[in-house]
Design an enzyme around this catalytic site. Structure first.
Site, PDB file in Angstrom:
ATOM      1  N   CYS A   8       0.867  -1.176   0.000  1.00 26.43           N
ATOM      2  CA  CYS A   8       0.000   0.000   0.000  1.00 26.43           C
ATOM      3  C   CYS A   8       0.910   1.235   0.000  1.00 26.43           C
ATOM      4  O   CYS A   8       2.074   1.129  -0.386  1.00 26.43           O
ATOM      5  CB  CYS A   8      -0.990  -0.008   1.166  1.00 26.43           C
ATOM      6  SG  CYS A   8      -0.275   0.231   2.796  1.00 26.43           S
ATOM      7  N   ASN A  11       2.545   1.502   4.295  1.00 24.32           N
ATOM      8  CA  ASN A  11       2.775   0.227   4.965  1.00 24.32           C
ATOM      9  C   ASN A  11       2.464   0.281   6.459  1.00 24.32           C
ATOM     10  O   ASN A  11       3.146  -0.320   7.274  1.00 24.32           O
ATOM     11  CB  ASN A  11       4.213  -0.264   4.718  1.00 24.32           C
ATOM     12  CG  ASN A  11       4.466  -1.704   5.124  1.00 24.32           C
ATOM     13  OD1 ASN A  11       5.541  -2.029   5.604  1.00 24.32           O
ATOM     14  ND2 ASN A  11       3.508  -2.579   4.933  1.00 24.32           N
ATOM     15  N   CYS A  13      -1.307   0.680   7.293  1.00 23.30           N
ATOM     16  CA  CYS A  13      -2.758   0.405   7.411  1.00 23.30           C
ATOM     17  C   CYS A  13      -3.160  -0.828   6.606  1.00 23.30           C
ATOM     18  O   CYS A  13      -3.299  -1.914   7.142  1.00 23.30           O
ATOM     19  CB  CYS A  13      -3.586   1.594   6.930  1.00 23.30           C
ATOM     20  SG  CYS A  13      -3.372   3.098   7.861  1.00 23.30           S
ATOM     21  N   ARG A  14      -3.343  -0.628   5.304  1.00 26.52           N
ATOM     22  CA  ARG A  14      -3.912  -1.680   4.463  1.00 26.52           C
ATOM     23  C   ARG A  14      -2.982  -2.877   4.269  1.00 26.52           C
ATOM     24  O   ARG A  14      -3.412  -4.018   4.423  1.00 26.52           O
ATOM     25  CB  ARG A  14      -4.290  -1.105   3.089  1.00 26.52           C
ATOM     26  CG  ARG A  14      -5.435  -0.121   3.161  1.00 26.52           C
ATOM     27  CD  ARG A  14      -5.698   0.545   1.834  1.00 26.52           C
ATOM     28  NE  ARG A  14      -4.691   1.581   1.576  1.00 26.52           N
ATOM     29  CZ  ARG A  14      -4.642   2.315   0.479  1.00 26.52           C
ATOM     30  NH1 ARG A  14      -5.535   2.118  -0.479  1.00 26.52           N
ATOM     31  NH2 ARG A  14      -3.726   3.243   0.332  1.00 26.52           N
ATOM     32  N   ASP A 127      -8.159   3.744   1.111  1.00 27.08           N
ATOM     33  CA  ASP A 127      -7.221   4.113   2.167  1.00 27.08           C
ATOM     34  C   ASP A 127      -7.998   4.649   3.365  1.00 27.08           C
ATOM     35  O   ASP A 127      -8.662   5.678   3.271  1.00 27.08           O
ATOM     36  CB  ASP A 127      -6.260   5.178   1.644  1.00 27.08           C
ATOM     37  CG  ASP A 127      -5.144   5.503   2.615  1.00 27.08           C
ATOM     38  OD1 ASP A 127      -5.167   5.003   3.765  1.00 27.08           O
ATOM     39  OD2 ASP A 127      -4.240   6.266   2.232  1.00 27.08           O
TER      40      ASP A 127
END
Length: 163
Positions: A8, A11, A13-14, A127
């Site tokens: 993402c 690096n 959250c997702r 996001d």
């Protein structure tokens, strides 16, 4: 060893969420000895940081284990990776542009392309960083929805190592 890396933006959250969820699926399928799962970001703003506390809270509440430190994806990693999973179309574009060869670019796939309920082949995992906890919950739901299809694809790719 078959290596999968989720990517993402930062690096935190997702991609760490996808890493934790998919690693649990891999373990549940008995593939931990043949499949390695990690994550990275297209940018290095958060290198060395842990996952966003909202990500950590949701993963722990859902029973997923994580021990994460953010890092930036490097073009040199394509040599050792079998599959690079982008969380949105912008990451997909950036990663394919970063790929040293057409074969490396072909390793990059969009996560939701593995979700049969996704509204379109190019569907993103939005996001959640600047939003509320609801965005993180949606992210987890989308990651969980795509993981079985991704696991099927990985299982097919490693089936000769399983027997």
């Amino acid at each position: 060893m078959y290596r999968v890396c989720f990517v993402c933006t930062g690096n935190i959250c997702r991609s760490p969420m996808a890493e934790a969820v998919f690693r649990a699926h891999v373990a549940g399928a008995g593939l931990s000895d043949v499949v390695e799962v990690d994550s990275a970001g297209t940018g290095g703003w958060h290198e060395g940081d842990g996952a966003d506390p909202r990500t950590v809270r949701l993963l722990e509440a859902a029973g997923y284990r994580q021990d994460h430190r953010a890092r930036q994806f490097r073009a040199s990693w394509f040599d050792r990776l079998d599959l690079v999973i982008a969380l949105d179309a912008g990451h997909l574009r950036d990663l394919r542009a970063l790929a040293p060869t057409p074969q490396d670019a072909a390793k990059v796939r969009l996560l939701r392309s593995y979700d049969p309920s996704a509204p379109a082949a190019g569907a993103d995992v939005p996001d959640p960083y600047y939003g509320s906890l609801d965005g993180f919950e949606e992210c987890l739901q989308l990651v969980e929805a795509a993981s079985p299809g991704l696991l099927d694809a990985v299982r097919e790719a490693v089936k000769e190592h399983i027997a």
